[in-house]
Scaffold this motif. Structure first.
Motif, PDB file in Angstrom:
ATOM      1  N   GLN A  17     -36.252  -4.235   7.382  1.00 34.54           N
ATOM      2  CA  GLN A  17     -35.353  -5.176   6.758  1.00 34.54           C
ATOM      3  C   GLN A  17     -33.789  -5.029   7.223  1.00 34.54           C
ATOM      4  O   GLN A  17     -33.414  -3.780   7.295  1.00 34.54           O
ATOM      5  N   HIS A  61     -41.984  -3.453   8.316  1.00 32.37           N
ATOM      6  CA  HIS A  61     -41.321  -2.629   7.247  1.00 32.37           C
ATOM      7  C   HIS A  61     -39.742  -2.999   7.412  1.00 32.37           C
ATOM      8  O   HIS A  61     -39.150  -2.283   6.540  1.00 32.37           O
ATOM      9  N   ARG A  64     -37.384  -0.466  -5.559  1.00 35.22           N
ATOM     10  CA  ARG A  64     -37.690  -2.230  -5.694  1.00 35.22           C
ATOM     11  C   ARG A  64     -38.494  -2.501  -4.568  1.00 35.22           C
ATOM     12  O   ARG A  64     -37.663  -2.647  -3.364  1.00 35.22           O
ATOM     13  N   CYS A  65     -39.604  -2.722  -4.433  1.00 34.94           N
ATOM     14  CA  CYS A  65     -40.266  -3.295  -3.517  1.00 34.94           C
ATOM     15  C   CYS A  65     -40.026  -4.792  -2.986  1.00 34.94           C
ATOM     16  O   CYS A  65     -40.646  -5.474  -3.856  1.00 34.94           O
ATOM     17  N   VAL A  66     -39.693  -5.062  -1.892  1.00 35.01           N
ATOM     18  CA  VAL A  66     -39.464  -6.395  -1.529  1.00 35.01           C
ATOM     19  C   VAL A  66     -39.936  -6.606  -0.272  1.00 35.01           C
ATOM     20  O   VAL A  66     -40.802  -6.170   0.367  1.00 35.01           O
ATOM     21  N   SER A  67     -40.195  -8.066   0.261  1.00 30.32           N
ATOM     22  CA  SER A  67     -40.376  -8.685   1.472  1.00 30.32           C
ATOM     23  C   SER A  67     -39.804 -10.101   1.721  1.00 30.32           C
ATOM     24  O   SER A  67     -39.382 -10.645   0.740  1.00 30.32           O
ATOM     25  N   HIS A 102     -38.739  -2.100   1.759  1.00 28.02           N
ATOM     26  CA  HIS A 102     -39.831  -3.089   1.950  1.00 28.02           C
ATOM     27  C   HIS A 102     -40.980  -2.473   1.666  1.00 28.02           C
ATOM     28  O   HIS A 102     -41.288  -1.338   1.567  1.00 28.02           O
ATOM     29  N   GLU A 103     -41.935  -3.404   1.248  1.00 24.67           N
ATOM     30  CA  GLU A 103     -43.158  -3.145   0.414  1.00 24.67           C
ATOM     31  C   GLU A 103     -43.973  -2.415   1.430  1.00 24.67           C
ATOM     32  O   GLU A 103     -45.046  -1.768   1.011  1.00 24.67           O
ATOM     33  N   LYS A 104     -43.690  -2.554   2.931  1.00 21.54           N
ATOM     34  CA  LYS A 104     -44.680  -1.641   3.724  1.00 21.54           C
ATOM     35  C   LYS A 104     -44.114  -0.574   4.099  1.00 21.54           C
ATOM     36  O   LYS A 104     -44.328   0.432   4.928  1.00 21.54           O
ATOM     37  N   THR A 106     -34.963 -11.729   0.255  1.00 22.73           N
ATOM     38  CA  THR A 106     -34.942 -11.469  -1.208  1.00 22.73           C
ATOM     39  C   THR A 106     -33.363 -11.639  -1.372  1.00 22.73           C
ATOM     40  O   THR A 106     -32.396 -11.098  -0.852  1.00 22.73           O
ATOM     41  N   TYR A 129     -33.553  -0.580  -2.973  1.00 23.67           N
ATOM     42  CA  TYR A 129     -34.696  -1.815  -2.329  1.00 23.67           C
ATOM     43  C   TYR A 129     -35.594  -1.274  -1.121  1.00 23.67           C
ATOM     44  O   TYR A 129     -34.546  -0.830   0.004  1.00 23.67           O
ATOM     45  N   GLU A 165     -46.073   3.050   4.215  1.00 24.00           N
ATOM     46  CA  GLU A 165     -46.995   2.978   4.957  1.00 24.00           C
ATOM     47  C   GLU A 165     -46.886   3.947   5.990  1.00 24.00           C
ATOM     48  O   GLU A 165     -45.627   4.461   6.645  1.00 24.00           O
TER      49      GLU A 165
END
Length: 273
Positions: free
Chosen positions: A167, A165, A119-122, A88-90, A125, A86, A93
């Motif tokens: 988490q 980014h 698994r990209c999350v924000s 973060h979706e950023k 979750t 898992y 970057e």
């Protein structure tokens, strides 16, 4: 729940290796979790020394998009063929640090960004009833001044990193709840406050770095800033285990206020909750 420190900037015994990085192995509820993977593959060696088989990890997490927490991701994916990771979706970057020698890329390996295991999350979750990932921090209290040397890129220009980014992970087992932070760039006070909102109470234990020391400058936060953090943490009902970017001086200052409620973790440390 048992937590093993697989990587940290210091060691608890000469049998272990260390580097500027962080990695925790967590045994909880019959599952095996990996939170962060250090800078290189050295965390694998420490796991072996501790008798831990990382090929059996069920689930992994990368706290944020910096190399000292996700640099070992390639090594983990090579030895474990099934655990979802898992991020973060950023996280993938670009991220940078202003070092004395200039701007340096401190991001993750972009070649891994499309790996199907990710698994990209924000936001928040809820993985299951015992695991909660969250990145939606809105508080701004006691944010580390060391963040000023850290950047992201926007329209081709370097701008201060907002740490969107980053988490954190809450792990519940029985009546206990443990909060794992990576570096707490958004401020450990704010992360703990959000965890309290999600739990309805303070976490029993908080584990991770507090970014009260900047490796870019080699300096700790001013003592008055560290004491402000300590006073806010003292108002909670949590116990703290810190490490990595907190730094030894900041830890000593925190301990003046928190006393036995705070302890320092090194590579090879094992704690039970």
């Amino acid at each position: 729940m048992r937590i093993f420190t697989l990587m940290e900037d210091t060691v608890c015994a000469p049998d272990f290796a260390c580097e500027h990085g962080l990695s925790f192995f967590i045994e909880t509820g019959g599952r095996k979790l990996l939170f962060d993977m250090g800078q290189t593959d050295l965390f694998l060696k420490n796991a072996e020394t501790l008798g831990i088989d990382l090929s059996a990890v069920d689930m992994a997490f990368v706290s944020h998009g910096h190399y000292d927490h996700g640099g070992g991701l390639t090594a983990f994916l090579a030895i474990n063929d099934h655990a979802p990771v898992y991020v973060h979706e950023k996280a993938f970057e670009p991220h940078f640090s202003h070092k004395p020698e200039g701007i340096k890329d401190i991001g993750l390996d972009m070649a891994l960004a499309a790996n199907p295991r990710l698994r990209c999350v924000s936001g928040v979750t809820q993985i299951d009833e015992t695991l909660t990932l969250f990145s939606d921090i809105t508080g701004t209290d006691c944010v580390p001044a060391g963040n000023r040397t850290l950047y992201e890129r926007e329209s081709g220009a370097y701008v201060p990193d907002r740490f969107l980014h980053e988490q954190s992970l809450i792990v519940r087992e029985g009546d206990k709840a443990v909060l794992f932070t990576g570096c707490a760039h958004r401020g450990v006070v704010n992360i703990c406050a959000r965890a309290k909102e999600l739990l309805g109470r303070d976490p029993d234990v908080v584990i991770g770095g507090m970014h009260l020391f900047s490796p870019s400058t080699g300096k700790s936060e001013p003592d008055e800033n560290i004491r402000a953090v300590a006073e806010r943490l003292a108002d909670t009902n949590s116990r703290y285990y810190t490490c990595h970017c907190t730094g030894p001086h900041a830890y000593d200052v925190l301990r003046e206020t928190l006393g036995a409620r705070i302890a320092f973790l090194s590579a090879g440390s094992i704690i039970e909750v």
